[in-house]
Every structure is written in structure tokens, then in C-alpha cells.
Design a protein around this motif. Structure first.
Motif, short mmCIF file in Angstrom:
data_model
loop_
_atom_site.label_atom_id
_atom_site.label_comp_id
_atom_site.label_asym_id
_atom_site.label_seq_id
_atom_site.Cartn_x
_atom_site.Cartn_y
_atom_site.Cartn_z
N ALA A 186 -27.91 -9.43 -33.46
CA ALA A 186 -26.54 -8.90 -33.54
C ALA A 186 -26.00 -8.57 -32.15
N LEU A 187 -26.84 -7.98 -31.31
CA LEU A 187 -26.40 -7.64 -29.96
C LEU A 187 -26.16 -8.89 -29.12
N ASP A 188 -27.00 -9.90 -29.31
CA ASP A 188 -26.80 -11.17 -28.59
C ASP A 188 -25.45 -11.79 -28.97
N GLU A 189 -25.12 -11.74 -30.26
CA GLU A 189 -23.84 -12.30 -30.71
C GLU A 189 -22.67 -11.48 -30.16
N LEU A 190 -22.83 -10.17 -30.15
CA LEU A 190 -21.77 -9.32 -29.60
C LEU A 190 -21.60 -9.56 -28.10
N LYS A 191 -22.68 -9.86 -27.43
CA LYS A 191 -22.60 -10.17 -26.00
C LYS A 191 -21.83 -11.48 -25.79
N GLU A 192 -22.10 -12.47 -26.63
CA GLU A 192 -21.38 -13.75 -26.53
C GLU A 192 -19.89 -13.56 -26.79
N LEU A 193 -19.56 -12.60 -27.65
CA LEU A 193 -18.16 -12.33 -27.96
C LEU A 193 -17.48 -11.49 -26.88
N GLY A 194 -18.26 -11.03 -25.91
CA GLY A 194 -17.68 -10.29 -24.80
C GLY A 194 -17.66 -8.79 -24.98
N TRP A 195 -18.33 -8.26 -26.03
CA TRP A 195 -18.31 -6.81 -26.24
C TRP A 195 -19.54 -6.13 -25.64
N ALA A 196 -20.74 -6.58 -26.01
CA ALA A 196 -21.97 -5.93 -25.53
C ALA A 196 -22.32 -6.44 -24.14
N LYS A 197 -21.49 -6.10 -23.18
CA LYS A 197 -21.67 -6.63 -21.82
C LYS A 197 -22.89 -6.05 -21.12
N ARG A 198 -23.27 -4.84 -21.47
CA ARG A 198 -24.41 -4.22 -20.79
C ARG A 198 -25.74 -4.57 -21.46
N TRP A 199 -25.69 -5.09 -22.66
CA TRP A 199 -26.92 -5.44 -23.37
C TRP A 199 -27.67 -6.54 -22.62
N SER A 200 -28.94 -6.30 -22.33
CA SER A 200 -29.81 -7.28 -21.67
C SER A 200 -29.17 -7.84 -20.40
N SER A 201 -28.49 -6.96 -19.66
CA SER A 201 -27.76 -7.40 -18.47
C SER A 201 -28.62 -7.36 -17.21
N GLN A 202 -29.80 -6.74 -17.30
CA GLN A 202 -30.66 -6.63 -16.12
C GLN A 202 -31.62 -7.81 -16.07
N PRO A 203 -31.50 -8.68 -15.09
CA PRO A 203 -32.44 -9.81 -14.98
C PRO A 203 -33.83 -9.32 -14.61
N TYR A 204 -34.81 -10.15 -14.92
CA TYR A 204 -36.20 -9.77 -14.62
C TYR A 204 -36.41 -9.69 -13.11
N MET A 205 -37.08 -8.63 -12.69
CA MET A 205 -37.42 -8.45 -11.29
C MET A 205 -38.92 -8.26 -11.18
N SER A 206 -39.57 -9.16 -10.47
CA SER A 206 -41.02 -9.06 -10.35
C SER A 206 -41.39 -7.89 -9.46
N ARG A 207 -42.52 -7.29 -9.75
CA ARG A 207 -42.93 -6.11 -9.00
C ARG A 207 -43.30 -6.47 -7.56
N ARG A 208 -43.19 -5.49 -6.71
CA ARG A 208 -43.54 -5.65 -5.31
C ARG A 208 -44.10 -4.33 -4.80
N THR A 209 -44.65 -4.36 -3.61
CA THR A 209 -45.18 -3.14 -3.02
C THR A 209 -44.04 -2.16 -2.76
N THR A 210 -44.22 -0.93 -3.21
CA THR A 210 -43.16 0.09 -3.11
C THR A 210 -43.73 1.34 -2.47
N SER A 211 -42.99 1.92 -1.55
CA SER A 211 -43.44 3.12 -0.85
C SER A 211 -42.70 4.35 -1.35
N LEU A 212 -43.26 5.51 -1.07
CA LEU A 212 -42.61 6.77 -1.44
C LEU A 212 -41.29 6.94 -0.68
N ARG A 213 -41.23 6.39 0.53
CA ARG A 213 -40.00 6.50 1.32
C ARG A 213 -38.83 5.84 0.60
N GLU A 214 -39.09 4.71 -0.06
CA GLU A 214 -38.03 4.02 -0.80
C GLU A 214 -37.50 4.89 -1.93
N LEU A 215 -38.40 5.59 -2.60
CA LEU A 215 -37.97 6.48 -3.68
C LEU A 215 -37.12 7.62 -3.13
#
Length: 320
Positions: free
Chosen positions: A59-88
Motif C-alpha cells: 500500500a505504501l509503495d502504491e501511495l509513493k507511486e501516486l506521489g503521496w508517500a514521498k518519505r516512505w523508503s526514501s533513504q537509499p542503502y548506504m554501506s557501512r564505513r569506519t566511523t569515529s567519535l569525532r564525526e558523531l
């Protein structure tokens, strides 16, 4: 799933209509079209009521196609990387080096209150006449010893009492709402539907139900992509508190949930890899929350008012 649209056609254009008048008519057409167009959310509401993750996702996928659920599943996959405390820290996380240290604020406040109260009552009871002045203080003082014994042997039995007592802190209810809303929003942004939630003290949670994901969990066959997504969702509550408060209180359950996921990954991760994954997940979750601050704030407000799950999704999508 359908959009109910009723366009109000403009009147026939007379000869010699000026450019300004033509633009005015076109503007009225667009306004009428936007006002008349409504999205039918019945299918989504039905899927949520049935706790059917597949139907909700569809249902959310269909709503996204219709232009309503724009934020649904809007974040593309990001592979993990080395992260430091300074970045946080640079991102705005307060006291990033202490994020993984379980908070004892609520436990300490509960213990001090019990010991202080029973001690004070024992002193007062000592003024009672006769044997009452001996037995009552003794029994009252023993309450602290019983609480300490339970806390040492089976601390889980005290969690309900500690959780209820935590409500005395002015920021506690807001913390809960902000924490759980972060889990809800980040799951929504990464494509996992939330089908229920609770902000009740001692029962705070969001209900992440996904049949395919559960099969992978039970079989212990989570791949890196799924682990990364679940890690980000798990750390979202911690990230939300870290962005807002100097000290995080609700991280213990989140870290336990993340560890449960990590225990079912193949190949297994070493301690250094797990630590880096945790930092990276906090970084990504905090970034998503900052980039979608309006949606997060709207969701916090909706959940605080005990809105339905569908109402929460509408709050996310309607946030400016």
C-alpha cells in the motif's frame, strides 16, 4: 488504491481575454485540482489493522507511486564505513564517548528515594512508645535491604517500579516520545513499516513486523545489507536522545536489540567491527533525523497525542 480527483473546469475563454486573466484562470484550475485530489488510505489502514506487513508495504509503495508517500523508503542503502567519535560530535551528538554506557539515572534516583524515605520513616517510628518503637523501625528499615537484594538477584523485577518512578523527571515523557518516534521515522524512511507502538511507561516500543525479516532472523542468515538497516533503526532512539540531551537514558534496550541482531549475522562480526557498526549506525540515524527534523517533530507530537499508526504516517508525510 486510487486518487479521487474532481477537476473544476474553467469557464469558456471569451475573445480578447487578457494575459493576466488567462493566468488567473489557469491558477484557479491548478488550485481546484489540488484541493479536489484526495488520497484513499483505506488499504493502508486495513493492512495496519491486520498487522500485515506485506500489505502495508504494498500500500505504501502504491501511495509513493501516486506521489503521496514521498518519505516512505526514501533513504537509499548506504554501506557501512569506519566511523569515529569525532564525526558523531561534529554532527551534534552530545557526549558521544558515553553513548554506549548504560544510564543509571533512574535506578539511582529510585534507590536513593527508597533508602531515604525508609530511613526517615524509621527514625520517626523510633519515637513510638514501647515495643512499637523497636519493631516498626526495624521492619521499615528492612525494606531497603529487600529492595537491594531483589536488585542484586533479579533486577528485572524492579524495572516496572523504576519505570513508574522515572515519570517524576520533567523530561521523561518527552524523552520517550522522541526516542520511539525516532525508531518509527527511521524505519519508515528505510522501507520497514511500523504496525504499532506504545509510549506507556514500562511498555515503550515500536512494533516492527516483517515476515521476511523474521524468517532471516530465526534462520540466522541476515546479510550485511539487512544488518546495516536494522542497526540504523535500532540506534535511532539513542541518536535522537544524543542530539537533544546531554545524557542518554534509554540506550540499554536499543543496544540489547542491536546485539541480538548481530548475534544472528553471517559471517559473525568481531568486537571491533561491532563497535564500528554501532557508531556508524548512530551517525546515519542522527543524520536522517536532522535531515527530517520537521517530520520527526510532527511525529513526536502525533505519538504524544496517541495518534493511530495511520495518523502517525500522515503526520510524517504532511510535515513541511
Amino acid at each position: 488504491m486510487a486518487i479521487v480527483a474532481g477537476l473544476v473546469a474553467p469557464a469558456a475563454k471569451p475573445l480578447g481575454l487578457s494575459g493576466a486573466r488567462r493566468r488567473q484562470h489557469r491558477g484557479r484550475w491548478r488550485v481546484a485540482a489540488a484541493a479536489a485530489a484526495e488520497v484513499d488510505l483505506k488499504a493502508l489502514g486495513s493492512a495496519i489493522d491486520k498487522k500485515d506487513s506485506q500489505e502495508a508495504r504494498q500500500a505504501l509503495d502504491e501511495l509513493k507511486e501516486l506521489g503521496w508517500a514521498k518519505r516512505w523508503s526514501s533513504q537509499p542503502y548506504m554501506s557501512r564505513r569506519t566511523t569515529s567519535l569525532r564525526e558523531l560530535t561534529n554532527l551534534g551528538i552530545k557526549n558521544a564517548e558515553n553513548l554506549a554506557i548504560p544510564s543509571v539515572r533512574n535506578d539511582a534516583a529510585f534507590l536513593f528515594t527508597v533508602v531515604g524515605t525508609t530511613g526517615f520513616l524509621a527514625v520517626l517510628a523510633g519515637q513510638l512508645p514501647g515495643d512499637w518503637g523497636f519493631f516498626v523501625p526495624y521492619l521499615t528499615g528492612s525494606i531497603s535491604l529487600v529492595v537491594l537484594a531483589i536488585g542484586s538477584i533479579s533486577p528485572g523485577l524492579l524495572q516496572v517500579a523504576i519505570g513508574s518512578f522515572s515519570a517524576v523527571f520533567p523530561d521523561y515523557q518527552e524523552r520517550i516520545a522522541r526516542h520511539e518516534a525516532a525508531h518509527f521515522l527511521v524505519a519508515y524512511l528505510t522501507g520497514l513499516p511500523i504496525l504499532g507502538y506504545s509510549l506507556d511507561i514500562g511498555k515503550e516500543h515500536v512494533n516492527l513486523v516483517d515476515d521476511q525479516l523474521q524468517k532471516l532472523l530465526y534462520s540466522g542468515q541476515l546479510d550485511q545489507k539487512e544488518v546495516d538497516r536494522l542497526a540504523v533503526i535500532s540506534m535511532a532512539g539513542l541518536a535522537a536522545e544524543g542530539l537533544e540531551y546531554d545524557k542518554v537514558v534509554g540506550q540499554s534496550a536499543d543496544l540489547f536489540t542491536l546485539q541480538r541482531f548481530l548475534n544472528r549475522t553471517k559471517p559473525p562480526l568481531g568486537k571491533a567491527q561491532q563497535q564500528n557498526l554501532t557508531r556508524w549506525a548512530v551517525l546515519i540515524a542522527a543524520s536522517l533525523l536532522k535531515n527530517n527534523k520537521a517530520a520527526h517533530d510532527a511525529l513526536v507530537s502525533a505519538m504524544s497525542q496517541k495518534a493511530t499508526v495511520l495518523g502517525c504516517i500522515e503526520a510524517i508525510e504532511n510535515a513541511s
